[in-house]
Design a protein around this motif. Structure first.
Motif, PDB file in Angstrom:
ATOM      1  N   LYS A  26       0.809  -1.229   0.000  1.00 11.27           N
ATOM      2  CA  LYS A  26       0.000   0.000   0.000  1.00 11.27           C
ATOM      3  C   LYS A  26       0.840   1.275   0.000  1.00 11.27           C
ATOM      4  N   ASN A  27       1.956   1.296   0.701  1.00  8.35           N
ATOM      5  CA  ASN A  27       2.760   2.525   0.742  1.00  8.35           C
ATOM      6  C   ASN A  27       3.832   2.566  -0.341  1.00  8.35           C
ATOM      7  N   ARG A  28       3.829   1.584  -1.250  1.00  6.98           N
ATOM      8  CA  ARG A  28       4.697   1.565  -2.435  1.00  6.98           C
ATOM      9  C   ARG A  28       6.188   1.679  -2.105  1.00  6.98           C
ATOM     10  N   ASN A  29       6.601   1.015  -1.027  1.00  6.46           N
ATOM     11  CA  ASN A  29       8.021   1.080  -0.679  1.00  6.46           C
ATOM     12  C   ASN A  29       8.814  -0.141  -1.146  1.00  6.46           C
ATOM     13  N   GLY A  30       8.123  -1.130  -1.747  1.00  2.50           N
ATOM     14  CA  GLY A  30       8.805  -2.300  -2.278  1.00  2.50           C
ATOM     15  C   GLY A  30       9.064  -3.386  -1.256  1.00  2.50           C
ATOM     16  N   PHE A  31       8.525  -3.236  -0.044  1.00  2.00           N
ATOM     17  CA  PHE A  31       8.751  -4.209   1.016  1.00  2.00           C
ATOM     18  C   PHE A  31       7.443  -4.846   1.459  1.00  2.00           C
ATOM     19  N   LEU A  32       7.541  -6.099   1.890  1.00  3.47           N
ATOM     20  CA  LEU A  32       6.388  -6.830   2.406  1.00  3.47           C
ATOM     21  C   LEU A  32       6.691  -7.339   3.806  1.00  3.47           C
ATOM     22  N   SER A  33       5.671  -7.335   4.648  1.00  4.91           N
ATOM     23  CA  SER A  33       5.820  -7.910   5.977  1.00  4.91           C
ATOM     24  C   SER A  33       5.810  -9.429   5.882  1.00  4.91           C
ATOM     25  N   GLN A  34       6.171 -10.076   6.952  1.00  2.63           N
ATOM     26  CA  GLN A  34       6.178 -11.535   6.975  1.00  2.63           C
ATOM     27  C   GLN A  34       4.765 -12.072   6.750  1.00  2.63           C
ATOM     28  N   ALA A  35       3.769 -11.450   7.369  1.00  8.37           N
ATOM     29  CA  ALA A  35       2.380 -11.899   7.207  1.00  8.37           C
ATOM     30  C   ALA A  35       1.915 -11.737   5.759  1.00  8.37           C
ATOM     31  N   ASP A  36       2.260 -10.608   5.131  1.00  7.28           N
ATOM     32  CA  ASP A  36       1.885 -10.385   3.731  1.00  7.28           C
ATOM     33  C   ASP A  36       2.560 -11.401   2.810  1.00  7.28           C
ATOM     34  N   PHE A  37       3.818 -11.676   3.069  1.00  9.15           N
ATOM     35  CA  PHE A  37       4.566 -12.624   2.247  1.00  9.15           C
ATOM     36  C   PHE A  37       3.969 -14.022   2.374  1.00  9.15           C
ATOM     37  N   LYS A  38       3.660 -14.422   3.608  1.00 12.78           N
ATOM     38  CA  LYS A  38       3.066 -15.739   3.849  1.00 12.78           C
ATOM     39  C   LYS A  38       1.706 -15.840   3.162  1.00 12.78           C
ATOM     40  N   GLU A  39       0.910 -14.780   3.231  1.00 11.96           N
ATOM     41  CA  GLU A  39      -0.406 -14.769   2.585  1.00 11.96           C
ATOM     42  C   GLU A  39      -0.268 -14.882   1.065  1.00 11.96           C
ATOM     43  N   ALA A  40       0.704 -14.193   0.498  1.00 13.12           N
ATOM     44  CA  ALA A  40       0.919 -14.252  -0.951  1.00 13.12           C
ATOM     45  C   ALA A  40       1.256 -15.675  -1.387  1.00 13.12           C
ATOM     46  N   LEU A  41       2.083 -16.353  -0.625  1.00 13.80           N
ATOM     47  CA  LEU A  41       2.425 -17.734  -0.959  1.00 13.80           C
ATOM     48  C   LEU A  41       1.188 -18.628  -0.917  1.00 13.80           C
ATOM     49  N   LYS A  42       0.307 -18.385   0.060  1.00 15.68           N
ATOM     50  CA  LYS A  42      -0.930 -19.176   0.150  1.00 15.68           C
ATOM     51  C   LYS A  42      -1.843 -18.892  -1.032  1.00 15.68           C
ATOM     52  N   PRO A  49       5.889 -25.908   4.401  1.00 15.27           N
ATOM     53  CA  PRO A  49       5.808 -26.149   5.846  1.00 15.27           C
ATOM     54  C   PRO A  49       6.355 -24.965   6.637  1.00 15.27           C
ATOM     55  N   GLU A  50       5.822 -24.784   7.830  1.00 19.07           N
ATOM     56  CA  GLU A  50       6.190 -23.628   8.661  1.00 19.07           C
ATOM     57  C   GLU A  50       7.696 -23.547   8.903  1.00 19.07           C
ATOM     58  N   TRP A  51       8.346 -24.675   9.169  1.00 12.67           N
ATOM     59  CA  TRP A  51       9.792 -24.635   9.434  1.00 12.67           C
ATOM     60  C   TRP A  51      10.564 -24.219   8.185  1.00 12.67           C
ATOM     61  N   ASP A  52      10.093 -24.637   7.014  1.00 15.78           N
ATOM     62  CA  ASP A  52      10.730 -24.194   5.776  1.00 15.78           C
ATOM     63  C   ASP A  52      10.483 -22.704   5.544  1.00 15.78           C
ATOM     64  N   PHE A  53       9.268 -22.252   5.870  1.00 13.32           N
ATOM     65  CA  PHE A  53       8.974 -20.828   5.715  1.00 13.32           C
ATOM     66  C   PHE A  53       9.881 -19.998   6.614  1.00 13.32           C
ATOM     67  N   GLU A  54      10.054 -20.427   7.852  1.00 13.68           N
ATOM     68  CA  GLU A  54      10.920 -19.687   8.784  1.00 13.68           C
ATOM     69  C   GLU A  54      12.349 -19.621   8.248  1.00 13.68           C
ATOM     70  N   SER A  55      12.835 -20.717   7.696  1.00 14.97           N
ATOM     71  CA  SER A  55      14.191 -20.726   7.115  1.00 14.97           C
ATOM     72  C   SER A  55      14.273 -19.785   5.920  1.00 14.97           C
ATOM     73  N   ASP A  61      15.166 -12.074   4.753  1.00 17.73           N
ATOM     74  CA  ASP A  61      15.229 -10.906   5.632  1.00 17.73           C
ATOM     75  C   ASP A  61      16.591 -10.859   6.317  1.00 17.73           C
ATOM     76  N   ASP A  62      17.638 -10.804   5.516  1.00 22.19           N
ATOM     77  CA  ASP A  62      18.978 -10.830   6.094  1.00 22.19           C
ATOM     78  C   ASP A  62      19.313  -9.580   6.895  1.00 22.19           C
ATOM     79  N   SER A  63      18.566  -8.487   6.677  1.00 21.81           N
ATOM     80  CA  SER A  63      18.808  -7.264   7.441  1.00 21.81           C
ATOM     81  C   SER A  63      18.060  -7.268   8.769  1.00 21.81           C
ATOM     82  N   LYS A  64      17.263  -8.306   9.011  1.00 20.45           N
ATOM     83  CA  LYS A  64      16.475  -8.455  10.246  1.00 20.45           C
ATOM     84  C   LYS A  64      15.533  -7.282  10.469  1.00 20.45           C
ATOM     85  N   SER A  65      14.931  -6.784   9.389  1.00 23.52           N
ATOM     86  CA  SER A  65      14.031  -5.635   9.468  1.00 23.52           C
ATOM     87  C   SER A  65      12.567  -6.054   9.529  1.00 23.52           C
ATOM     88  N   ASP A  66      12.308  -7.361   9.538  1.00 18.24           N
ATOM     89  CA  ASP A  66      10.940  -7.907   9.495  1.00 18.24           C
ATOM     90  C   ASP A  66      10.203  -7.504   8.232  1.00 18.24           C
TER      91      ASP A  66
END
Length: 119
Positions: A26-42, A49-55, A61-66
């Protein structure tokens, strides 16, 4: 695992994901939250699997910015562009800049007609 699934389903899924990502960004910054990313995959039936998603999330998210950058995601899936594709993108970008007189990010048909002759 995700790469194998995407390679089986092809370019249509990747382009669809790109459109979906841009719609939910929505704010056109090119970033997605973890919840948005997970929803897109669904939405695109790319359930993992959840453990694969976490990996996957830790890698993306190598910058740890969520947040995950869509560009980084596509590079992680496809790898870097080869030189031929890079040159092609540069040519297309140059042509687009010439067409986008007002630097608005979109080109109306009127402006294309001014520059294009099909003869």
């Amino acid at each position: 695992m995700l790469r194998e699934t995407l390679s089986k389903r092809g370019v249509r899924v990747i382009t669809g994901l790109g459109k979906y990502f841009r719609c939910i960004d929505k704010n056109r910054n090119g970033f997605l939250s973890q919840a948005d990313f997970k929803e897109a995959l669904k939405v695109f039936h790319l359930g993992i699997p959840e453990w694969d998603f976490e990996s996957l999330w830790l890698i993306l998210d190598d910058s740890k910015s969520d947040k995950v950058d869509y560009g980084e995601f596509t590079r992680a899936v496809f790898g870097e562009m080869n030189e031929y594709r890079k040159a092609f993108v540069r040519k297309v970008s140059f042509a687009y800049m010439k067409l986008d007189f007002n630097k608005t990010g979109s080109v109306p048909m009127v402006d294309i007609r001014k520059c294009y002759c099909a003869k």
